[in-house]
Write a protein that holds these residues in place. Structure first.
Motif, short mmCIF file in Angstrom:
data_model
loop_
_atom_site.label_atom_id
_atom_site.label_comp_id
_atom_site.label_asym_id
_atom_site.label_seq_id
_atom_site.Cartn_x
_atom_site.Cartn_y
_atom_site.Cartn_z
N GLY A 319 1.10 -0.94 -0.08
CA GLY A 319 0.02 0.10 -0.23
C GLY A 319 0.68 1.38 0.55
O GLY A 319 0.34 2.52 -0.01
N ARG A 320 1.90 1.75 0.67
CA ARG A 320 3.01 2.71 -0.02
C ARG A 320 3.31 2.99 -1.25
O ARG A 320 3.14 2.05 -2.27
N VAL A 321 3.76 3.86 -1.43
CA VAL A 321 5.10 4.79 -2.65
C VAL A 321 5.32 3.11 -3.37
O VAL A 321 6.26 2.67 -4.77
N GLU A 322 6.95 3.20 -2.61
CA GLU A 322 7.83 2.06 -2.66
C GLU A 322 7.36 0.60 -3.25
O GLU A 322 7.56 -0.04 -3.57
N GLY A 323 5.85 0.73 -2.04
CA GLY A 323 5.13 -0.83 -2.49
C GLY A 323 4.51 -1.02 -3.87
O GLY A 323 4.51 -2.49 -4.71
N ALA A 324 3.78 -0.02 -4.53
CA ALA A 324 4.01 0.26 -5.61
C ALA A 324 5.00 0.10 -6.80
O ALA A 324 4.76 -0.48 -8.57
N PHE A 325 6.69 0.29 -6.58
CA PHE A 325 7.54 0.13 -7.57
C PHE A 325 7.77 -1.71 -6.62
O PHE A 325 8.08 -2.19 -8.33
N ASP A 326 7.76 -1.91 -5.80
CA ASP A 326 8.10 -3.44 -5.70
C ASP A 326 7.60 -3.94 -6.70
O ASP A 326 7.41 -5.09 -6.82
N SER A 327 5.96 -3.85 -6.57
CA SER A 327 4.54 -4.50 -7.36
C SER A 327 5.29 -4.74 -9.26
O SER A 327 5.13 -6.14 -9.07
N ALA A 328 6.08 -3.69 -9.38
CA ALA A 328 6.14 -3.15 -10.69
C ALA A 328 7.71 -3.76 -11.08
O ALA A 328 7.45 -5.01 -12.04
N CYS A 329 8.38 -4.33 -10.13
CA CYS A 329 9.95 -4.63 -10.58
C CYS A 329 9.36 -6.57 -10.20
O CYS A 329 9.98 -7.57 -10.91
N GLY A 330 8.35 -7.23 -9.52
CA GLY A 330 8.33 -8.08 -9.98
C GLY A 330 7.72 -8.48 -10.82
O GLY A 330 7.82 -9.55 -11.20
N LEU A 331 6.00 -7.88 -10.88
CA LEU A 331 5.28 -7.92 -12.23
C LEU A 331 7.03 -8.61 -13.56
O LEU A 331 7.23 -9.69 -14.07
N VAL A 332 7.21 -7.25 -14.14
CA VAL A 332 8.55 -7.57 -15.33
C VAL A 332 9.53 -9.08 -14.54
O VAL A 332 9.67 -9.30 -15.85
N ALA A 333 10.04 -8.56 -13.41
CA ALA A 333 10.99 -9.48 -13.30
C ALA A 333 10.46 -11.36 -13.91
O ALA A 333 10.65 -12.03 -14.94
N GLU A 334 8.57 -11.41 -13.32
CA GLU A 334 8.22 -12.77 -13.82
C GLU A 334 7.76 -12.83 -15.42
O GLU A 334 7.69 -14.05 -16.35
N MET A 335 7.29 -12.17 -16.35
CA MET A 335 7.25 -11.97 -17.51
C MET A 335 8.99 -12.00 -18.59
O MET A 335 8.41 -12.60 -19.56
N HIS A 336 9.59 -11.36 -17.66
CA HIS A 336 10.96 -11.49 -18.59
C HIS A 336 11.53 -13.34 -18.17
O HIS A 336 11.86 -13.41 -18.75
N ALA A 337 11.43 -13.82 -17.34
CA ALA A 337 11.69 -14.63 -17.15
C ALA A 337 11.41 -15.85 -17.63
O ALA A 337 11.52 -16.76 -18.26
N ALA A 338 9.77 -15.31 -18.09
CA ALA A 338 8.84 -16.93 -18.96
C ALA A 338 9.02 -16.28 -20.23
O ALA A 338 9.46 -17.23 -21.10
N SER A 339 9.89 -15.02 -20.69
CA SER A 339 9.77 -14.65 -22.39
C SER A 339 11.42 -15.46 -22.25
O SER A 339 11.81 -15.67 -23.33
N VAL A 340 11.74 -15.80 -21.76
CA VAL A 340 13.63 -16.46 -21.37
C VAL A 340 13.67 -17.62 -21.65
O VAL A 340 14.78 -18.43 -21.74
N THR A 341 12.88 -18.46 -20.54
CA THR A 341 12.45 -19.38 -20.82
C THR A 341 12.50 -20.57 -21.78
O THR A 341 11.40 -20.22 -23.19
N PRO A 342 13.16 -21.59 -22.67
CA PRO A 342 13.29 -22.41 -24.00
C PRO A 342 11.31 -23.49 -23.56
O PRO A 342 11.34 -23.26 -22.54
#
Length: 342
Positions: A319-342
């Motif tokens: 619920g904090r401003v920093e939480g918005a940043f953390d949420s975004a970073c976690g989502l991008v990390a999961e998306m990117h991991a899926a994109s490079v998985t064979p």
């Protein structure tokens, strides 16, 4: 896996709904990975709850009052994409009111504010992205392997391989339900009930109404938070602007009350807390229907690879401003991991 949009099969066209901290963070990180990103914002400009109201002497922060930087990646991200001049530490004297009525200091922690207003950060971040303002996304329609976005008037906004929604959960649920995705929409029923409203009032005083603290968590049935906005760096006000945030229960009872009456009631509550007698001589009120989250399950982000749809926002991560940043970073990390998985 990422669908092919150019010669590189891993690059995608990605739409982001909402230009608050989470939406801009997702956009900048995905753009840095080479994707084509478009951000849609329903308001005239970016910011989300990093919001400020124009007043005669400048502006007043009516949304998030400050932010922390417990994640070591947060400040370097802001320095890189927004610039060091857009934020600075706030040495505000913060206190909370104990049930006894006594004032106790907040724990020591570095706190930051945007300069000369909170929106300076998101304005600078958005300058690095393609942001389409005054456009409210209404629904998504599947077309082959892509999503076509439509605004609430039914106008097509283009084709995209992935859609990231960073709007509050009530608005995200509406979009998903209108897009023929009831199973995803229903997952947001509980989070919708956890996001609380808040009336905010900015009040100007010719003289100081309270010299002891710059920010206060109050034990008052109407007031939740009070801040001396003019104490923040970069604010050059004649007199003092104070921001009054109502409690969630009080706001729910007065959610449809006219703004002038709300301002009068909250100023009276502030008078009861501080005992001041002079002023205010100007007030501005703003109603947040979707302010802070009171908790519940917070997985950080939501990613539905079978639909190519993701959700991010502070309501998913503390619920904090920093939480918005953390949420975004976690989502991008999961998306990117899926994109490079064979």
């Amino acid at each position: 896996m990422f669908n092919q949009t150019a010669d590189n099969p891993s690059l995608r066209r990605i739409a982001i709904v909402g230009s608050g901290m989470s939406g801009l963070t997702v956009g900048l990180q995905l753009k840095g990975l080479g994707h084509t990103v478009t951000v849609f914002e329903k308001s005239r400009g970016p910011g989300g709850r990093l919001a400020a109201k124009r007043v005669p002497s400048g502006s007043v922060d009516i949304g998030a009052q400050y932010f922390t930087a417990r994640n070591p990646d947060f400040l370097p991200f802001l320095e890189k994409y927004a610039g060091k001049g857009t934020f600075t530490p706030w040495q505000g004297r913060l206190a909370y009111q104990a049930p006894s009525g006594e004032w106790e200091p907040f724990p020591e922690e570095a706190r930051f504010v945007g300069t000369p207003r909170m929106t300076a950060i998101t304005r600078a971040l958005s300058a690095n992205l393609n942001v389409v303002t005054e456009t409210r996304v209404g629904r998504l329609a599947r077309t082959d392997n892509a999503w076509r976005l439509y605004d609430t008037e039914g106008v097509s906004l283009g084709l995209f391989d992935q859609v990231i929604i960073t709007a509050p959960p009530a608005q995200a649920r509406d979009i998903l339900a209108s897009s023929g995705l009831p199973e995803l929409a229903s997952e947001l029923d509980e989070p919708v009930g956890k996001v609380l409203p808040c009336w905010a009032v900015a009040a100007h005083f010719p003289t100081s109404p309270w010299p002891h603290h710059d920010g206060m968590r109050c034990q008052h049935p109407a007031l939740y938070w009070v801040a001396h906005n003019s104490s923040k760096p970069g604010r050059e006000d004649a007199g003092q602007w104070w921001v009054l945030h109502a409690g969630a229960s009080w706001t729910q009872k007065h959610v449809d009350t006219a703004a002038p009456e709300v301002a009068e009631l909250l100023v009276e509550a502030f008078r009861e807390v501080t005992g001041f007698q002079t002023g205010p001589d100007d007030v501005v009120a703003h109603r947040w229907l979707y302010a802070r989250s009171e908790g519940g399950e917070q997985p950080g982000h939501l990613w539905y690879p079978q639909h190519d749809i993701g959700l991010a926002g502070d309501w998913l991560s503390g619920g904090r401003v920093e939480g918005a940043f953390d949420s975004a970073c976690g989502l991008v990390a999961e998306m990117h991991a899926a994109s490079v998985t064979p």
